[in-house]
Design an enzyme around this catalytic site. Structure first.
Site, PDB file in Angstrom:
ATOM      1  N   ASP A 165      -9.233  -5.736   4.501  1.00 46.41           N
ATOM      2  CA  ASP A 165      -8.123  -4.753   4.283  1.00 46.41           C
ATOM      3  C   ASP A 165      -8.691  -3.922   3.160  1.00 46.41           C
ATOM      4  OD1 ASP A 165      -5.911  -3.634   4.962  1.00 46.41           O
ATOM      5  OD2 ASP A 165      -4.676  -5.429   4.755  1.00 46.41           O
ATOM      6  N   ASP A 186      -1.380  -0.753  12.323  1.00 48.74           N
ATOM      7  CA  ASP A 186      -0.613  -1.590  11.699  1.00 48.74           C
ATOM      8  C   ASP A 186       0.642  -1.609  12.661  1.00 48.74           C
ATOM      9  OD1 ASP A 186      -1.746  -2.834   9.564  1.00 48.74           O
ATOM     10  OD2 ASP A 186      -0.561  -1.797   8.283  1.00 48.74           O
TER      11      ASP A 186
END
Ligand code: DGJ
Length: 727
Positions: free
Chosen positions: A464, A534
């Site tokens: 990430d 997301d």
């Protein structure tokens, strides 16, 4: 760059001479690029389009179709129009006069390369231009290596990778604009005279606002399977700039690193290599561009692009930071029972002095939180093995929180300025490590290496990156090189990833970056896939995945079934619709299985089994986009087919719902009109209630030309159909 009238005149008077051995034809199966490079003269691009043979070169000139466009125009001598390069030489002179010194042609394992070496007539300054025709694909890429052979530094103000002329006409631009949670949304517009710039300044994640990829049509509003379209992408993960410069007669694409705040000082004897601009030319519309890029990606620009991807459950939306041993074990058991193959433990598993309970602490402290996971990673891996699934883990290795042991030990490892307070990101404490620093590069490599040496069974890493560079200051780079931060950060990251890949070639790694932030070909060669967004809302995903599919293949597009109601939009959507959308990419789940009903678990188990059956078609097949969600017809549809067109999967999604609504016919462009196809409903809402098309055998000619009327009735109805050519 304007055509040079002098040379144009010469071209008409001496066509044979001009089409001489100094023309370098760079070809793939279906495309060609023609370079003219006579020693002592400027190098020029003469043609880019459908494949031509050497015998056709003179016809390009005779037809008046040669561009005569300087392949790398420099500022200062012929100072009209846009430039590819601008420098400040040690004596203050800002001009370059680049002429061909030599041309080399050679073959590498993956391509045929043509290298045009340009030298300044007066100064010891060299630009090597590379053109790479990738074997077995229709992609040609180009980039430059800029070399300072003098004994004093040269300042680079502008240093594009590519300067490509495009035939001016009814040109349209397709690009992929977005925001966090709404990434890669296709936008199309007619190119009028002037400049259109697609760029970003949000390093180290460059794809949230606009993807570094464009298509330019040459003959009107872009269509899926007809029309001439050029597609191009900048293989760079940092800030980029793609400029379309149009006048009545000329159109040029100038693409490269975004030079804003990135003035580059080239020391004596040093060179700067710019990222690849990769492009293709399609005579079959945008669909042809996409299929060419997907093939190229699977063959060259994606780690293990020919290996099937696993179906996974990721823990994030199921438990967020509330990670614990029992919870992880329960999720593993549940996904295994539904037929999943991999479990990924997301954020929240690490930190002892500062346990990671929210976004405000612990990044940098990559040790298991003993309180949450007393049996450690070994305990989790044993559970995964007992459930016969693989185990994966989340990290964010380029980052730190100011509340972390790492920051306490190494405040100088963070990008920051000594005499100003830190700007912080997520959780009010997130900062970025200074990857220009080799010691930091070692640390970031070590995050992966330590995990893999202590737990070699880890099969998957979710990498990430949730912060942009806010504090523009490096404690490692000298004062006169602070303007190199954006560029050197990415070079440092690449060095780390190269080391990781050299040691762990088979480890699956996902480029996450807050979802969608690192969908680019600069980083993808080191990754197996990306987290598309997301936002897991299935309806909004139809639009985002539509845009993403233009340059990136389904095998790389992480696409997860999430909870009802959706956590980002609050939308309530049937599980079937959520599966049918996720199955058009790399299928996964982002849900708490223990909250699913028994009925939903049965559906999920059947849908996962169906995906396994068609997975090779989705992950390795050719994409045909059929009905765009942007056409507002109430329906979006796409299909994947094997290259032989003997198996295909059709997806269709109802995007709006009204009484008496007309549902458009879907014409299946990815079938063979001479074949007959049997249709199977892959995801019936109830196992014994297949859709009315199930079992029908329909001719390819009818499917392609007349089309299918799909039985889509209620709100959020959708279909996933398999088509199998009959013997
Ligand atoms: C952002 C990612 O995109 C999410 O999927 C999740 O991993 C969170 N970070 C975790 O902090």
């Amino acid at each position: 760059m304007k055509s040079n009238p002098l040379l144009l005149g010469l071209c008409f008077s001496l066509p044979c001479l001009l089409a001489s051995a100094k023309d370098y034809l760079i070809s793939t199966n279906q495309t060609s690029l023609l370079i003219k490079a006579d020693q002592g003269q400027m190098s020029s691009i003469q043609y880019y389009g459908s494949r031509i043979d050497a015998k056709d070169i003179s016809s390009v000139y005779d037809a008046g179709q040669a561009f005569w466009s300087n392949s790398y125009p420099a500022f200062g001598l012929h100072s009209w129009g846009e430039k590819a390069i601008e420098v400040v030489l040690p004596d203050g002179n800002m001009s370059l006069d680049l002429v061909v010194d030599q041309v080399k042609e050679y073959t590498s394992s993956d391509a045929r390369i043509t290298e045009v070496i340009l030298k300044d007539k007066v100064y010891p300054f060299v630009v090597k231009q590379f053109y790479k025709a990738y074997k077995g694909t229709d992609v040609i890429s180009t980039w430059v290596e800029i070399v300072n052979n003098g004994d004093k530094p040269v300042v680079l103000n502008q240093f594009a990778s590519a300067y490509i002329p495009v035939r001016r006409g009814d040109n349209w631009l397709t690009h992929f604009h977005g925001n966090w949670g709404d990434e890669c949304i296709m936008e199309e517009e007619k190119l009028t005279n002037g400049q259109k710039v697609i760029s970003n300044k949000s390093a180290p994640r460059n794809a949230h606002s606009d993807n570094p990829s464009i298509m330019v049509s040459l003959d009107g509003q872009p269509r899926e399977e007809v029309g001439h379209v050029i597609g191009g992408t900048l293989a760079w993960a940092g800030n980029y700039d793609i400029r379309l410069d149009a006048t009545n007669n000329d159109l040029n694409i100038i693409a490269g690193i975004n030079e804003d705040s990135s003035r580059y000082i080239l020391d004596p004897g040093r060179s700067l290599t710019t990222p690849e601009w990769a492009m293709t030319y399609s005579e079959s519309g945008k669909g042809g561009v996409s299929r060419a890029f997907h093939r190229w990606a699977r063959s060259y620009k994606l780690n293990r692009g020919h290996v099937t991807r696993d179906i996974l459950l990721n823990s994030w939306e199921g438990v967020y930071f509330k990670v614990n041993q029992a919870g992880m074990e329960q999720m593993m058991k549940d996904i295994a029972a539904m037929g999943g193959e991999l479990f990924v433990m997301d954020d929240g598993w690490f930190g002892n002095k500062y346990p990671r309970n929210d976004g405000s602490s612990s990044l940098g402290d990559w040790v298991v939180c003993k309180e949450k996971l007393p049996k450690g990673l070994d305990g989790l891996i044993q559970s995964a093995q007992a459930n016969k699934i693989k185990f994966g883990i989340w990290i964010e290795p380029e980052m730190a929180n100011t509340k972390s042991e790492l920051f306490e030990r190494h405040p100088e490892w963070v990008l920051s300025q000594s005499n100003r307070p830190l700007s912080t990101g997520r959780g009010g404490t997130q900062v970025i490590l200074d990857l220009t620093n080799p010691a930091v590069q070692d640390f970031v490599f070590g995050v992966v290496d330590n995990l893999m040496t202590t737990c070699p069974q880890i099969a998957y890493i979710k990498w990430d990156a949730n912060c942009g560079i806010m504090n523009y200051g490096s404690h490692y780079l000298p004062a006169d090189k602070q303007s190199h931060i954006y560029i050197e950060y990415h070079k440092g990251l690449q060095k780390v990833l190269e080391r990781i890949r050299a040691k762990y070639p088979n480890l699956v790694i996902q480029a996450c970056a807050s979802g969608g932030g690192r969908v680019n070909y600069g980083l993808l060669p080191y990754f197996d896939e990306f987290w598309t967004s997301d936002n897991t809302d299935a309806l909004q995903r139809v639009y985002m995945q539509w845009g993403t599919s233009h340059f990136y293949p389904a095998i790389a597009m992480g696409s997860h079934v999430s909870a009802n109601k959706n956590h980002q939009t609050g939308r309530v959507v049937p599980l079937k619709f959520r599966f049918d959308v996720a199955m058009s990419g790399r299928l996964g789940m982002e849900i708490q299985p223990k909250d699913m009903s028994a009925e939903d678990k049965i559906f999920a188990t059947q849908a996962i089994a169906a995906y396994k059956k068609v997975r090779p078609i989705v992950q390795f097949g050719d994409l045909y986009r059929l009905i765009s969600p942007h056409d507002n017809l109430g329906l979006a549809s796409l299909m994947y087919a094997t290259p032989e067109l003997n198996r295909a999967v059709l997806f269709a999604y109802k995007t709006s719902h009204f009484v008496n609504q007309n549902i458009p016919v879907v014409r299946l462009t990815g079938v063979d009109p001479d074949k007959y196809y049997k249709i199977e409903d892959l995801t019936p809402a109830k196992a014994d209630k297949k859709c009315s098309l199930h079992g029908k055998i329909i001719s390819g000619k009818v499917l392609k030309e007349t089309g299918l009327k799909l039985p889509l009735k209620g709100e959020y109805s959708s279909l996933a159909l398999e088509l199998t050519a009959q013997p």
